[in-house]
Design an enzyme around this catalytic site. Structure first.
Site, PDB file in Angstrom:
ATOM      1  N   ARG A 171     -55.896   5.705  71.169  1.00 31.28           N
ATOM      2  CA  ARG A 171     -55.883   6.352  69.859  1.00 31.28           C
ATOM      3  C   ARG A 171     -54.753   5.779  69.007  1.00 31.28           C
ATOM      4  O   ARG A 171     -53.911   5.035  69.509  1.00 31.28           O
ATOM      5  CB  ARG A 171     -55.750   7.872  70.008  1.00 31.28           C
ATOM      6  CG  ARG A 171     -54.562   8.243  70.901  1.00 31.28           C
ATOM      7  CD  ARG A 171     -53.911   9.516  70.532  1.00 31.28           C
ATOM      8  NE  ARG A 171     -53.269   9.461  69.234  1.00 31.28           N
ATOM      9  CZ  ARG A 171     -52.125   8.818  68.979  1.00 31.28           C
ATOM     10  NH1 ARG A 171     -51.475   8.133  69.919  1.00 31.28           N
ATOM     11  NH2 ARG A 171     -51.603   8.835  67.768  1.00 31.28           N
ATOM     12  N   GLY A 172     -54.759   6.208  67.729  1.00 33.41           N
ATOM     13  CA  GLY A 172     -53.791   5.634  66.793  1.00 33.41           C
ATOM     14  C   GLY A 172     -54.472   4.465  66.102  1.00 33.41           C
ATOM     15  O   GLY A 172     -55.096   3.624  66.763  1.00 33.41           O
ATOM     16  N   ALA A 173     -54.361   4.423  64.766  1.00 36.47           N
ATOM     17  CA  ALA A 173     -55.144   3.456  63.991  1.00 36.47           C
ATOM     18  C   ALA A 173     -54.966   2.000  64.461  1.00 36.47           C
ATOM     19  O   ALA A 173     -55.955   1.318  64.773  1.00 36.47           O
ATOM     20  CB  ALA A 173     -54.810   3.617  62.512  1.00 36.47           C
ATOM     21  N   ARG A 210     -64.932   6.384  65.270  1.00 33.37           N
ATOM     22  CA  ARG A 210     -63.961   7.179  64.511  1.00 33.37           C
ATOM     23  C   ARG A 210     -64.013   6.708  63.056  1.00 33.37           C
ATOM     24  O   ARG A 210     -63.626   5.576  62.769  1.00 33.37           O
ATOM     25  CB  ARG A 210     -62.549   7.021  65.103  1.00 33.37           C
ATOM     26  CG  ARG A 210     -62.489   7.427  66.585  1.00 33.37           C
ATOM     27  CD  ARG A 210     -61.116   7.844  67.009  1.00 33.37           C
ATOM     28  NE  ARG A 210     -60.667   9.051  66.376  1.00 33.37           N
ATOM     29  CZ  ARG A 210     -59.403   9.484  66.401  1.00 33.37           C
ATOM     30  NH1 ARG A 210     -58.491   8.774  67.018  1.00 33.37           N
ATOM     31  NH2 ARG A 210     -59.063  10.606  65.797  1.00 33.37           N
ATOM     32  N   ASP A 217     -53.830   6.303  58.550  1.00 29.45           N
ATOM     33  CA  ASP A 217     -55.091   5.820  59.128  1.00 29.45           C
ATOM     34  C   ASP A 217     -55.950   5.035  58.145  1.00 29.45           C
ATOM     35  O   ASP A 217     -56.778   4.226  58.534  1.00 29.45           O
ATOM     36  CB  ASP A 217     -55.898   6.985  59.692  1.00 29.45           C
ATOM     37  CG  ASP A 217     -55.285   7.431  61.006  1.00 29.45           C
ATOM     38  OD1 ASP A 217     -54.269   8.137  60.965  1.00 29.45           O
ATOM     39  OD2 ASP A 217     -55.796   7.010  62.062  1.00 29.45           O
ATOM     40  N   ASN A 252     -53.929  10.557  56.891  1.00 30.27           N
ATOM     41  CA  ASN A 252     -53.233  10.535  58.185  1.00 30.27           C
ATOM     42  C   ASN A 252     -53.554  11.848  58.889  1.00 30.27           C
ATOM     43  O   ASN A 252     -54.290  12.703  58.363  1.00 30.27           O
ATOM     44  CB  ASN A 252     -51.717  10.353  57.977  1.00 30.27           C
ATOM     45  CG  ASN A 252     -50.999  10.073  59.297  1.00 30.27           C
ATOM     46  OD1 ASN A 252     -51.422   9.206  60.063  1.00 30.27           O
ATOM     47  ND2 ASN A 252     -49.950  10.804  59.599  1.00 30.27           N
TER      48      ASN A 252
HETATM   49  O1  MRU Z   1     -56.379  11.122  65.995  1.00 26.65           O
HETATM   50  P1  MRU Z   1     -55.290  10.133  66.298  1.00 26.65           P
HETATM   51  O2  MRU Z   1     -54.362  10.617  67.361  1.00 26.65           O
HETATM   52  O3  MRU Z   1     -55.827   8.759  66.564  1.00 26.65           O
HETATM   53  O4  MRU Z   1     -54.480  10.066  64.939  1.00 26.65           O
HETATM   54  C1  MRU Z   1     -53.441   9.148  64.804  1.00 26.65           C
HETATM   55  C2  MRU Z   1     -52.669   9.304  63.573  1.00 26.65           C
HETATM   56  O5  MRU Z   1     -52.994  10.053  62.677  1.00 26.65           O
HETATM   57  C3  MRU Z   1     -51.493   8.404  63.427  1.00 26.65           C
HETATM   58  O6  MRU Z   1     -50.485   9.013  62.696  1.00 26.65           O
HETATM   59  C4  MRU Z   1     -51.966   7.170  62.677  1.00 26.65           C
HETATM   60  O7  MRU Z   1     -53.036   6.569  63.347  1.00 26.65           O
HETATM   61  C5  MRU Z   1     -50.922   6.184  62.482  1.00 26.65           C
HETATM   62  S1  MRU Z   1     -50.674   5.314  63.979  1.00 26.65           S
HETATM   63  C6  MRU Z   1     -49.565   4.112  63.906  1.00 26.65           C
END
Ligand code: MRU
Length: 343
Positions: free
Chosen positions: A51-53, A94, A239, A249
């Site tokens: 997870r995380g963009a 996603r 994101d 985000n």
């Molecule tokens: O649903 P997630 O856990 O994937 O969401 C992640 C976020 O919102 C992070 O803040 C975002 O991806 C930035 S990651 C460097």
């Protein structure tokens, strides 16, 4: 397994597998897993094992390289058709984080240009360079942030935008890692980040591991820490950022930005340019992912805890208006929201 040192996603080129640290098991267990089937790759992304963009973008690139390495397609048309199907499946896992599409588009573009006898190798090379780029870009974000924050020592962050959300440094946590390298003493408050607790489980895990003074608060305590002058800046990741500087985000980010404005605290978003989507004019056009009710009412409890008959709403992201963002910290420097469209 084939991870760069400290990385959370990787490419096992010897065994042709996409590898990742399963984030749903943290902070209890640090388990490295691998995948070479589209179902497992999509499952890992949908369930937020990866997870995380930035991390899901890199993972998508590696996944496409792995899948197309195995492909039996012997002409360009069938190769591209198969790859487009996989790319669509990965991208639709996603909808909010644009990095998935950004990475899949880069891989597809190369596949279209590359001769059929070289294309598999070229895709592997590109996937590895997307991974390495992420490390470099995030380090630059960290350096630019550390420079900006030279007079700051206390911060609030939301969700997890650290190494777990990218390959190694992350975005919003990258300045803290660089400040740590510079032997600066800092204190970071991490919102727990309901409903999936990325702040409590993941941000706290990685900051503590890095030796950074970390305090977890419930999301509804942010106003308390701001009012009592316990933080000098709010720093988050993103994101998808629209042309006008509106930024999607993790749900709860926009509330923090509103509070920060009220208390006169600067609100920064760390953004690799892979998260900037010039095709989207403003935040209203960003698709927001909605997730299951179970994440709110059941996941962390022995018994369902919401009164029967009540509905739930679980948007996973929200959009922070550009007017609430002090600046974007990027690999190219620090910019006002109205400046990024020209970059
Ligand atoms: O649903 P997630 O856990 O994937 O969401 C992640 C976020 O919102 C992070 O803040 C975002 O991806 C930035 S990651 C460097």
């Amino acid at each position: 397994m084939s991870f760069l040192k400290g990385a959370t996603v990787g490419f096992d080129t010897e065994n042709n597998k996409a590898v990742y640290v399963d984030q749903t098991l943290l902070p209890d267990k640090y388990v490295e897993k691998s995948a070479d089937e589209i179902e497992d790759m999509c499952g890992a992304v949908k369930k937020l094992k990866v997870r995380g963009a930035p991390a899901i973008g890199v993972f998508a690139a590696i996944s496409l390289a792995v899948l197309m390495n195995k492909s039996a397609a012997d002409n360009k048309d069938s190769f591209l058709k198969e790859m487009e199907l996989y790319a669509n499946e990965l991208v639709s896992c996603r909808p909010t984080a644009v990095n998935l599409k950004w990475a899949a588009d880069r891989m597809l573009e190369l596949a279209r240009l590359s001769p059929v006898d070289k294309v598999r190798k070229d895709l592997c090379t590109l996937a590895l360079s997307i991974l390495e780029e992420d490390v470099k870009v995030c380090r630059r974000i960290g350096e630019n942030g550390a420079e900006l924050f030279k007079d700051f020592t206390s911060f609030l962050t939301h969700c997890n935008a650290g190494s777990l959300a990218a390959v190694r440094y992350g975005t919003a946590l990258a300045p803290f890692y660089i400040m740590k390298e510079q032997k600066k003493e800092i204190r970071v408050f991490a919102d727990e980040t309901r409903p999936l607790l990325q702040g409590a489980r993941l941000t706290a895990y990685e900051l503590v591991k890095a030796g950074i003074d970390t305090t977890v608060i419930c999301d509804n305590m942010a106003s308390y820490v701001m009012k009592n002058k316990m933080v000098q800046a709010v720093v988050t990741g993103c994101d998808r950022v629209a042309l006008n500087g509106d930024a999607a985000n993790k749900i709860g980010t926009s509330a923090l930005a509103v509070l920060a404005k009220y208390y006169g605290i600067p609100f920064y978003i760390c953004m690799p340019f892979s998260t900037f989507d010039k095709s989207v004019k403003s935040g209203g056009d960003i698709v927001i992912e909605h997730r299951s009710a179970a994440e709110i009412g059941e996941m962390w409890y022995k018994k369902p805890m919401i009164a029967k008959g009540a509905k739930t709403l679980n948007p996973a992201f929200d959009v922070t208006d550009a007017s609430l963002i002090t600046a974007f910290i990027t690999e190219k420097g620090v910019f006002l929201p109205q400046e990024i469209k020209n970059l």
